[in-house]
Motif scaffolding. Structure first.
Motif, short mmCIF file in Angstrom:
data_model
loop_
_atom_site.label_atom_id
_atom_site.label_comp_id
_atom_site.label_asym_id
_atom_site.label_seq_id
_atom_site.Cartn_x
_atom_site.Cartn_y
_atom_site.Cartn_z
N THR A 85 136.21 81.31 -40.24
CA THR A 85 135.27 82.80 -40.73
C THR A 85 137.03 83.92 -40.98
O THR A 85 136.23 84.85 -41.46
CB THR A 85 134.69 83.28 -39.74
OG1 THR A 85 134.84 83.13 -38.49
CG2 THR A 85 133.45 82.40 -39.69
N GLY A 86 137.59 83.69 -40.33
CA GLY A 86 138.89 84.66 -40.28
C GLY A 86 139.38 84.97 -41.56
O GLY A 86 139.66 85.53 -42.56
N TYR A 115 136.66 87.11 -44.15
CA TYR A 115 137.19 88.84 -43.18
C TYR A 115 138.21 89.47 -44.15
O TYR A 115 138.26 89.98 -44.81
CB TYR A 115 137.38 88.72 -41.85
CG TYR A 115 136.29 88.92 -41.49
CD1 TYR A 115 134.93 90.24 -41.37
CD2 TYR A 115 135.02 87.22 -40.60
CE1 TYR A 115 133.76 89.81 -40.78
CE2 TYR A 115 134.82 87.84 -40.10
CZ TYR A 115 133.49 88.88 -39.43
OH TYR A 115 132.53 89.07 -39.41
N ARG A 116 138.71 88.10 -44.41
CA ARG A 116 140.26 88.56 -45.03
C ARG A 116 140.23 88.67 -46.46
O ARG A 116 140.77 88.92 -47.43
CB ARG A 116 141.57 87.21 -44.85
CG ARG A 116 142.32 87.13 -43.38
CD ARG A 116 142.47 85.96 -43.22
NE ARG A 116 143.79 86.29 -42.08
CZ ARG A 116 144.92 86.74 -41.46
NH1 ARG A 116 146.01 87.26 -42.64
NH2 ARG A 116 145.45 86.78 -40.79
N ALA A 122 141.26 93.41 -42.66
CA ALA A 122 140.23 92.71 -42.17
C ALA A 122 139.81 92.43 -40.62
O ALA A 122 138.67 93.23 -40.40
CB ALA A 122 141.07 91.14 -41.91
N SER A 123 141.11 92.79 -39.74
CA SER A 123 140.29 93.48 -38.79
C SER A 123 139.97 94.71 -38.44
O SER A 123 138.81 95.40 -37.97
CB SER A 123 141.54 93.53 -37.93
OG SER A 123 141.66 93.90 -36.77
N SER A 172 136.64 94.90 -40.26
CA SER A 172 135.75 94.15 -39.86
C SER A 172 134.56 95.17 -39.10
O SER A 172 133.81 94.07 -37.83
CB SER A 172 136.12 92.54 -38.52
OG SER A 172 136.57 92.80 -37.93
N ARG A 201 130.24 92.86 -41.42
CA ARG A 201 130.05 92.06 -40.86
C ARG A 201 128.71 91.11 -41.23
O ARG A 201 128.03 89.82 -40.68
CB ARG A 201 129.63 92.24 -39.56
CG ARG A 201 130.65 93.18 -38.76
CD ARG A 201 131.13 92.56 -36.82
NE ARG A 201 130.79 91.04 -36.57
CZ ARG A 201 132.40 90.70 -36.91
NH1 ARG A 201 133.43 91.84 -37.14
NH2 ARG A 201 133.35 89.46 -37.02
N GLY A 226 136.36 81.86 -35.27
CA GLY A 226 136.43 83.84 -35.41
C GLY A 226 136.80 84.34 -34.14
O GLY A 226 137.50 83.65 -32.80
N ARG A 227 135.44 85.14 -33.92
CA ARG A 227 136.51 86.18 -32.96
C ARG A 227 134.00 86.32 -32.22
O ARG A 227 134.32 86.15 -30.97
CB ARG A 227 136.15 87.70 -33.03
CG ARG A 227 137.59 87.78 -34.08
CD ARG A 227 138.51 87.14 -32.89
NE ARG A 227 139.91 87.87 -33.39
CZ ARG A 227 140.51 86.72 -35.30
NH1 ARG A 227 139.99 86.38 -34.92
NH2 ARG A 227 141.62 87.37 -35.07
N ASP A 228 133.04 86.38 -33.06
CA ASP A 228 131.52 86.31 -32.58
C ASP A 228 131.09 85.28 -32.74
O ASP A 228 129.85 85.07 -32.80
CB ASP A 228 131.68 87.17 -32.97
CG ASP A 228 131.65 86.91 -35.22
OD1 ASP A 228 132.11 86.39 -35.57
OD2 ASP A 228 130.49 87.71 -35.76
N ARG A 233 145.85 94.52 -32.98
CA ARG A 233 144.73 93.80 -33.40
C ARG A 233 143.88 93.26 -32.50
O ARG A 233 142.63 92.92 -32.20
CB ARG A 233 145.60 92.56 -34.18
CG ARG A 233 144.66 91.72 -35.27
CD ARG A 233 144.62 91.63 -36.22
NE ARG A 233 145.65 90.89 -36.67
CZ ARG A 233 145.08 89.49 -36.98
NH1 ARG A 233 143.72 89.24 -36.91
NH2 ARG A 233 146.75 88.67 -37.62
N ASP A 277 140.08 94.34 -32.12
CA ASP A 277 139.08 93.12 -32.36
C ASP A 277 138.12 93.43 -30.95
O ASP A 277 137.20 92.69 -31.03
CB ASP A 277 139.94 91.96 -32.20
CG ASP A 277 140.30 91.74 -33.84
OD1 ASP A 277 140.02 91.90 -34.59
OD2 ASP A 277 141.05 90.25 -34.34
N ARG A 323 135.65 96.77 -30.32
CA ARG A 323 135.13 97.69 -31.39
C ARG A 323 133.69 97.87 -30.87
O ARG A 323 133.17 96.43 -30.33
CB ARG A 323 135.29 96.64 -32.34
CG ARG A 323 134.70 95.34 -32.54
CD ARG A 323 134.74 94.01 -33.36
NE ARG A 323 134.55 93.11 -33.93
CZ ARG A 323 135.00 92.17 -34.30
NH1 ARG A 323 136.44 92.24 -35.46
NH2 ARG A 323 134.82 91.41 -34.03
#
Ligand code: DC
Length: 229
Positions: free
Chosen positions: A34-35, A38-39, A98-99, A102, A108, A128-130, A179, A183, A186
């Motif tokens: 998923t990153g 966003y990139r 991207a960071s 996002s 999102r 990813g992150r989420d 970063r 991340d 937020r």
């Protein structure tokens, strides 16, 4: 093995994509990075000369963007308005943008919808992150893959050295810390370790050891699904 979805979240440089790719290949699942999405969005805004702090313009431009994912010879390629941008998104500049972008809801919402659609009819390993917290809250396996800041900076430093690029360890470490902070802090879907996640700290582990641990979790999840537990 019974079909299951695997969510791998964690900070930048923890080895998520290497591990997720390997596990997906072993299980014959689809790997979704998923990153990279966003990139690809970040690349669009960078090319358009939009400041990453300009939420209004970024939100307005989201409608101009179509992100696509295709698998060529088993490798994920990301398409930005039908252009394969996979070769342009792996720079620090794109990663930092991207960071930054996002954090915006418009970005999102667009990507979470696409990610859920991709996972709806497939068995996936998604990183990813989420992912465990928002995208696939019902994932069968949830892993929070992390490593110390020093170790992540060391890995990034070694990558630069191997590719013959000049770099400064302290600067890399500082960028990773910045970063991480953005991340994790937020308002919108921050990187969190959900309660049900298994934390895997890869600082002192080999890639194979990390994969083995996650594959074991996958086997247990599949067995309990099979037996209807
Ligand atoms: O994993 P990566 O370095 O390619 O991700 C780039 C940035 O994209 C990351 O710093 C934050 C954002 N991102 C996100 O907000 N949610 C995701 N699921 C994946 C990435």
């Amino acid at each position: 093995m019974n079909n299951i979805n695997i969510a791998i979240d964690g900070p930048a440089g923890a080895g998520k994509s290497t591990i997720a790719k390997k596990i997906a290949a072993e299980l014959d699942y689809i790997y979704i990075d998923t990153g990279a999405m966003y990139r690809a969005m970040a690349l669009y805004f960078l090319r358009a000369g939009v400041q990453s702090s300009d939420e209004e313009t970024i939100s307005a431009k989201c409608g101009e963007i179509e992100i696509g994912i295709e698998y060529l010879c088993g490798v994920q390629h990301v398409f930005l308005n039908n252009e394969d941008v996979s070769g342009f998104i792996r720079t620090d500049e794109v990663g930092a943008y991207a960071s930054a972008c996002s954090v915006y809801s418009a970005v999102r919402t667009k990507l979470v919808e696409l990610q859920r659609k991709l996972a709806a009819n497939e068995n996936v390993v998604m990183d990813g992150r989420d992912i465990a917290s928002v995208v696939l809250p019902n994932a069968d396996v949830k892993v929070y893959l992390t490593a110390s800041v020093e170790e992540r900076a060391r890995r990034r430093y070694n990558e630069y050295v191997l590719s013959g690029q000049e770099c400064d360890f302290d600067r890399i470490k500082q960028e990773i810390e910045e970063r991480d902070y953005r991340d994790m802090h937020r308002d919108n879907s921050p990187l969190v370790c959900v309660e049900e996640a298994t934390v895997v700290d890869s600082s002192d582990m080999t890639i194979d050891e990390v994969c083995e641990q996650i594959m074991n979790l996958a086997k247990v999840a599949a067995a309990s699904k099979n037996s209807g537990i």
